[in-house]
Structures are given as structure tokens and as C-alpha cells.
Design a protein around this motif. Structure first.
Motif, mmCIF file in Angstrom:
data_model
loop_
_atom_site.group_PDB
_atom_site.id
_atom_site.type_symbol
_atom_site.label_atom_id
_atom_site.label_comp_id
_atom_site.label_asym_id
_atom_site.label_seq_id
_atom_site.Cartn_x
_atom_site.Cartn_y
_atom_site.Cartn_z
ATOM 1 N N ASP A 154 0.834 -1.206 0.000
ATOM 2 C CA ASP A 154 0.000 0.000 0.000
ATOM 3 C C ASP A 154 0.868 1.256 0.000
ATOM 4 O O ASP A 154 0.609 2.214 -0.721
ATOM 5 N N PHE A 155 1.918 1.237 0.838
ATOM 6 C CA PHE A 155 2.820 2.388 0.894
ATOM 7 C C PHE A 155 3.512 2.584 -0.449
ATOM 8 O O PHE A 155 3.606 3.704 -0.946
ATOM 9 N N TYR A 163 1.104 4.082 -2.863
ATOM 10 C CA TYR A 163 0.877 5.494 -2.552
ATOM 11 C C TYR A 163 2.069 6.331 -3.002
ATOM 12 O O TYR A 163 1.902 7.379 -3.615
ATOM 13 N N PHE A 164 3.263 5.860 -2.686
ATOM 14 C CA PHE A 164 4.482 6.565 -3.076
ATOM 15 C C PHE A 164 4.526 6.755 -4.596
ATOM 16 O O PHE A 164 4.749 7.861 -5.075
ATOM 17 N N GLY A 179 2.178 6.773 -6.744
ATOM 18 C CA GLY A 179 1.123 7.646 -7.247
ATOM 19 C C GLY A 179 1.270 9.100 -6.844
ATOM 20 O O GLY A 179 0.745 9.985 -7.515
ATOM 21 N N GLN A 180 1.971 9.373 -5.748
ATOM 22 C CA GLN A 180 2.027 10.733 -5.211
ATOM 23 C C GLN A 180 3.386 11.416 -5.278
ATOM 24 O O GLN A 180 3.470 12.621 -5.046
ATOM 25 N N TYR A 192 6.825 6.678 6.309
ATOM 26 C CA TYR A 192 6.826 5.208 6.316
ATOM 27 C C TYR A 192 6.599 4.577 7.697
ATOM 28 O O TYR A 192 5.734 3.712 7.838
ATOM 29 N N TRP A 224 2.973 4.873 8.653
ATOM 30 C CA TRP A 224 2.028 4.510 7.598
ATOM 31 C C TRP A 224 0.798 3.762 8.113
ATOM 32 O O TRP A 224 -0.318 4.041 7.711
ATOM 33 N N ASP A 228 -6.864 6.728 6.292
ATOM 34 C CA ASP A 228 -6.949 6.755 4.835
ATOM 35 C C ASP A 228 -7.297 8.139 4.289
ATOM 36 O O ASP A 228 -6.710 8.600 3.336
ATOM 37 N N VAL A 263 -4.207 11.045 4.619
ATOM 38 C CA VAL A 263 -2.819 10.782 4.209
ATOM 39 C C VAL A 263 -2.235 11.966 3.458
ATOM 40 O O VAL A 263 -1.129 12.412 3.750
ATOM 41 N N ASP A 264 -2.974 12.503 2.484
ATOM 42 C CA ASP A 264 -2.441 13.614 1.687
ATOM 43 C C ASP A 264 -2.151 14.834 2.562
ATOM 44 O O ASP A 264 -1.105 15.477 2.419
#
Length: 161
Positions: free
Chosen positions: A7-8, A11-12, A14-15, A45, A48, A53, A56-57
């Protein structure tokens, strides 16, 4: 159950570009921006699994802005150059780049302007993220925009001989 590391990593992937763009807008240097992004994700990390959810941003932006402000405090007067110039660079007659004008803003003011106008966050969100009063966010934003307008209009004016 999903794997937190996967998941991390997702996310990494994608962001990271968006976080890098914000970091560059804050500091005006791609190398420093990369360092700030690295610090941001390294700090994210271990936390995390505990980050909700939906937040996060916002949490990532808070880590990034705190890393940037910390960097500014540590390197306040440091300016590395490849060669020391013999004389000041001549002033160009072209329009000043927005990123140069942003770099001239004080660090906190720059953070407010970037978060409010580049990231399109609300006054309340920026105030919460930077631990400021909403009135302070409004005034810092207004002063920052005014300073940017002044810098951009000055660079657009022809130089007198």
C-alpha cells in the motif's frame, strides 16, 4: 487483508510527482526538492499504518512543509554556487520568472502562498497544517500575493538608461 508495504509503495508511486512539485514550489530548487521529498516519505513510512486513509495527503503535506521550514532554518544564509562571480549579474529585461519571485518570499509566507494558491487548500486547512491562526493565513497570503505582483510588475517595466 492488504500488505501495508505494498500500500505504501503504491501510494508513493502515485504521489511522488505531486509531492515533488509542491516541494519545488516551496524551495525553488529541484535538488533540494528531491531531498525534501525523500525526508517526507522517510518520515511517513514508520507512521504509515497509523495514518487514516482520508488524511494521508494532508499528513504528507504537513510533513513536507515542516521539512521545508526546518531546512530553511538550518540553511538560512547558505548559498552554494559553482563559481563565485566577479561582479553582480546584469538585470535581464525579460519578465521575472514566478519561481524566482516565490524564492524571495519569507519561508512561512511562501508556504502559505503555495498551499493556498498552488495546492488550492482552504484557509482553515492551511491554518491547521501550519499551526497558524486563520487571520494570519489570510494576511500572509495577501502580503505574499502583493509581493509577487510587485516583483512581476517591476520585471515587466523597461529599464531606464
Amino acid at each position: 487483508m492488504t500488505d501495508p508495504d505494498a500500500d505504501f509503495a503504491a501510494y508513493f508511486a502515485g504521489q511522488v510527482s505531486a509531492v515533488r512539485r509542491i516541494a519545488y514550489a516551496l524551495c525553488g530548487d529541484w535538488h533540494t526538492a528531491d531531498d525534501l521529498v525523500q525526508v517526507t516519505f522517510i518520515k511517513l513510512y514508520p507512521r504509515w499504518r497509523r495514518v487514516r486513509d482520508g488524511s494521508v495527503d494532508a499528513y504528507v503535506r504537513r510533513i513536507l512543509v515542516n521539512a521545508y521550514l526546518s531546512h530553511v532554518r538550518k540553511h538560512r544564509r547558505e548559498k552554494a554556487v559553482a563559481e563565485v562571480p566577479d561582479m553582480p549579474a546584469p538585470q535581464a529585461d525579460t519578465h521575472e520568472d514566478l519561481s524566482q519571485a516565490l524564492r524571495r518570499l519569507p519561508a512561512q509566507q511562501r508556504a502559505v502562498v503555495v498551499l493556498r494558491h498552488l495546492e488550492d487548500l482552504s484557509i482553515a486547512d492551511v491554518a491547521e497544517m501550519l499551526h497558524l491562526a486563520e487571520g494570519t493565513v489570510k494576511s500572509q497570503s495577501a502580503r505574499g500575493i502583493a509581493a509577487l505582483r510587485t516583483a512581476m510588475s517591476r520585471s515587466a517595466q523597461p529599464k531606464e538608461l
